[in-house]
Design a protein around this motif. Structure first.
Motif, short mmCIF file in Angstrom:
data_model
loop_
_atom_site.label_atom_id
_atom_site.label_comp_id
_atom_site.label_asym_id
_atom_site.label_seq_id
_atom_site.Cartn_x
_atom_site.Cartn_y
_atom_site.Cartn_z
N TRP A 72 0.85 -1.21 0.00
CA TRP A 72 0.00 0.00 0.00
C TRP A 72 0.87 1.24 0.00
N ASN A 73 1.88 1.27 0.87
CA ASN A 73 2.79 2.40 0.91
C ASN A 73 3.64 2.49 -0.35
N ARG A 122 2.06 4.25 -3.21
CA ARG A 122 2.02 5.70 -3.08
C ARG A 122 3.38 6.35 -3.32
N TYR A 123 4.43 5.79 -2.70
CA TYR A 123 5.75 6.40 -2.90
C TYR A 123 6.26 6.19 -4.33
N VAL A 167 4.66 8.73 -6.61
CA VAL A 167 5.22 10.09 -6.60
C VAL A 167 6.47 10.14 -7.49
N ILE A 205 5.58 10.15 -11.25
CA ILE A 205 5.14 11.41 -11.85
C ILE A 205 6.28 11.98 -12.70
N ALA A 213 7.79 1.60 -12.75
CA ALA A 213 6.48 1.59 -13.41
C ALA A 213 5.94 0.17 -13.50
N PHE A 214 6.78 -0.77 -13.86
CA PHE A 214 6.25 -2.12 -14.08
C PHE A 214 5.91 -2.82 -12.77
N HIS A 255 5.00 -1.27 -10.00
CA HIS A 255 3.79 -0.57 -9.55
C HIS A 255 2.56 -1.08 -10.32
N GLY A 256 2.72 -1.18 -11.64
CA GLY A 256 1.60 -1.63 -12.47
C GLY A 256 1.19 -3.06 -12.17
N MET A 257 2.17 -3.94 -12.03
CA MET A 257 1.84 -5.35 -11.77
C MET A 257 1.23 -5.52 -10.38
N VAL A 284 -2.32 -4.58 -10.78
CA VAL A 284 -3.11 -5.66 -11.35
C VAL A 284 -3.47 -6.68 -10.26
N GLN A 311 -3.81 -6.04 -7.12
CA GLN A 311 -4.83 -5.42 -6.29
C GLN A 311 -6.22 -5.54 -6.92
N VAL A 312 -6.28 -5.26 -8.21
CA VAL A 312 -7.57 -5.32 -8.90
C VAL A 312 -8.09 -6.76 -8.86
N ASP A 325 -9.84 -8.11 -5.81
CA ASP A 325 -11.24 -7.75 -5.62
C ASP A 325 -12.18 -8.78 -6.25
N TYR A 337 -19.43 -1.80 -9.60
CA TYR A 337 -18.78 -0.72 -10.35
C TYR A 337 -19.83 0.12 -11.08
N ARG A 387 -8.78 3.05 -12.06
CA ARG A 387 -8.63 1.63 -12.33
C ARG A 387 -8.43 1.38 -13.83
N LEU A 436 -4.95 0.08 -15.56
CA LEU A 436 -4.88 -1.20 -16.27
C LEU A 436 -4.50 -0.99 -17.73
N VAL A 442 -0.72 -0.33 -17.88
CA VAL A 442 0.15 -1.48 -17.62
C VAL A 442 0.06 -2.50 -18.76
N LEU A 502 2.30 -0.99 -21.29
CA LEU A 502 3.69 -1.04 -20.83
C LEU A 502 4.30 -2.44 -21.02
N ILE A 533 7.65 -2.81 -23.20
CA ILE A 533 8.96 -3.27 -22.70
C ILE A 533 9.48 -4.36 -23.63
N LEU A 564 -1.43 11.02 -7.51
CA LEU A 564 -0.75 11.97 -6.63
C LEU A 564 -1.74 12.52 -5.59
N ALA A 600 -2.24 9.75 -3.06
CA ALA A 600 -1.06 9.59 -2.20
C ALA A 600 -0.95 10.76 -1.22
N LEU A 620 -1.26 10.11 2.74
CA LEU A 620 -0.03 10.17 3.51
C LEU A 620 0.08 11.41 4.39
#
Ligand code: HEM
Ligand code: HEM
Lengths: 124, 139
Positions: A17-18, A21-22, A25, A28, A72-73, A75-77, A80, A82-83, A86, B11, B27, B31, B34, B37, B41, B85, B88, B92
């Motif tokens: 989770w953290n 977020r980091y 940032v 960006i 990026a990858f 974070h993105g994976m 996925v 996380q999604v 659900d 949803y 979301r 998705l 990624v 991406l 890659i 952002l 976050a 935070l």
């Protein structure tokens, strides 16, 4: 459903989770910079092997791409994952999802990193 | 499959106004990015593994269809980043901003800022597409 080790589970998900977020940032700068440069300023019509070779002649850009790849990858994976969590409610199935995502993440990240370190090779 | 129905039904049916829209867009854009991406890659890695194929991949990116997709991709990255952002920062350091009115107006700011970045980028990308794929503006 099998027994779940809630203690361990919670601490990993807290880290994730953290981390989302980091890393966000950081992304960006990395992702916006990359997209503005490649899509808007340069444009796909000027991208070719020589262009990539020219950029990767500079190790600073190689490191930039390496960070982008790593953050990026991952974070993105994790996103996925996380999604999917659900939708997938059985511990056993979620474990299979985690393993599959881990393998894809590892293989693709290693491919990308190999290219960044190996650089552009001449066409045979 | 009933899980899928429950989640997707939630949803679609939940009426959470700005927060709901922000969540769905976050979301979908995450998705979408990624997915791109992963392909990106691998196709970039061709410069090392199979350089003779790299230009075939780039040719796809230069097609009109992908040019349109690229405009959406850039939207995805901009929206997801700015909204991420916001999430976050609130989670935070600014937890009190999750208060409903502030959260709602922050979504409107996020959308506004996204459009502010995306529209000029779109003009430039569409112009490039018209120059290279349709021979306009002296291309
Ligand atoms: C540009 C800067 C970015 C920022 C600030 C950012 C921020 C975030 C944050 C804070 C979350 C967690 C949301 C939550 O737990 O509610 C998230 C989720 C996610 N991100 Fe990013 N992100 C960025 C870039 C990216 C990129 C480049 C990708 C794709 C490679 C991506 C894919 C995802 C996905 C798939 C999720 C899961 C969505 C969900 O749970 O609904 N993000 N992002
Ligand atoms: C369609 C828009 C894009 C274009 C035209 C583009 C172009 C490029 C190019 C030419 C390279 C080769 C190296 C370099 O010149 O630095 C590259 C590498 C890379 N790009 Fe992009 N990019 C785009 C979008 C993105 C997005 C949205 C992301 C991340 C969310 C991204 C992440 C990366 C990564 C991680 C690498 C290194 C890949 C590897 O090691 O195999 N790119 N990109």
């Amino acid at each position: 459903m099998s027994a779940v080790n809630l203690e361990k589970r919670r601490s990993f998900d807290q880290i994730a989770w953290n981390a989302m977020r980091y890393s966000g940032v950081l992304l960006i700068f990395l992702a916006f910079g990359h997209v503005l440069l490649q899509d808007v300023i340069v444009g796909v019509h000027r991208i070719d092997l020589d262009y990539v070779a020219m950029r990767w002649a500079n190790w600073g850009w190689r490191m930039y791409d390496l960070f982008l790849l790593a953050f990026a990858f991952a974070h993105g994976m994790n996103g996925v994952r996380q999604v999917l969590s659900d939708f997938v409610h059985q511990e056993r199935h979620m474990r299979a999802v985690n393993v599959a995502l881990l393998v894809v993440w590892l293989v693709v990240t290693l491919m990308g990193a190999a290219a960044i370190f190996g650089g552009v090779r001449p066409v045979q | 499959m009933s899980r899928l129905k429950t989640a997707l039904g939630g949803y679609a049916g939940y009426q959470g106004r700005e927060g709901h829209l922000a969540f769905l867009l976050h979301r979908v854009t995450g998705l979408g990015t990624v997915l791109f991406l992963t392909i990106h890659i691998v196709d970039t890695a061709l410069v090392y593994f199979r350089p003779e194929l790299y230009m075939d991949a780039v040719a796809l990116y230069r097609s009109t269809l992908f040019g349109i997709g690229e405009v959406f991709l850039v939207f995805c990255v901009f929206y997801h980043g700015i909204n991420g952002l916001r999430i976050a920062a609130f989670d935070l350091f600014l937890k009190k901003n999750w208060q409903i009115q502030t959260a709602r107006s922050s979504v409107r700011w996020t959308l506004g800022l996204t459009l502010l970045l995306w529209l000029p980028a779109t003009v430039i990308m569409v112009r490039n597409l018209l120059i290279h794929n349709f021979g306009l503006f002296g291309g």
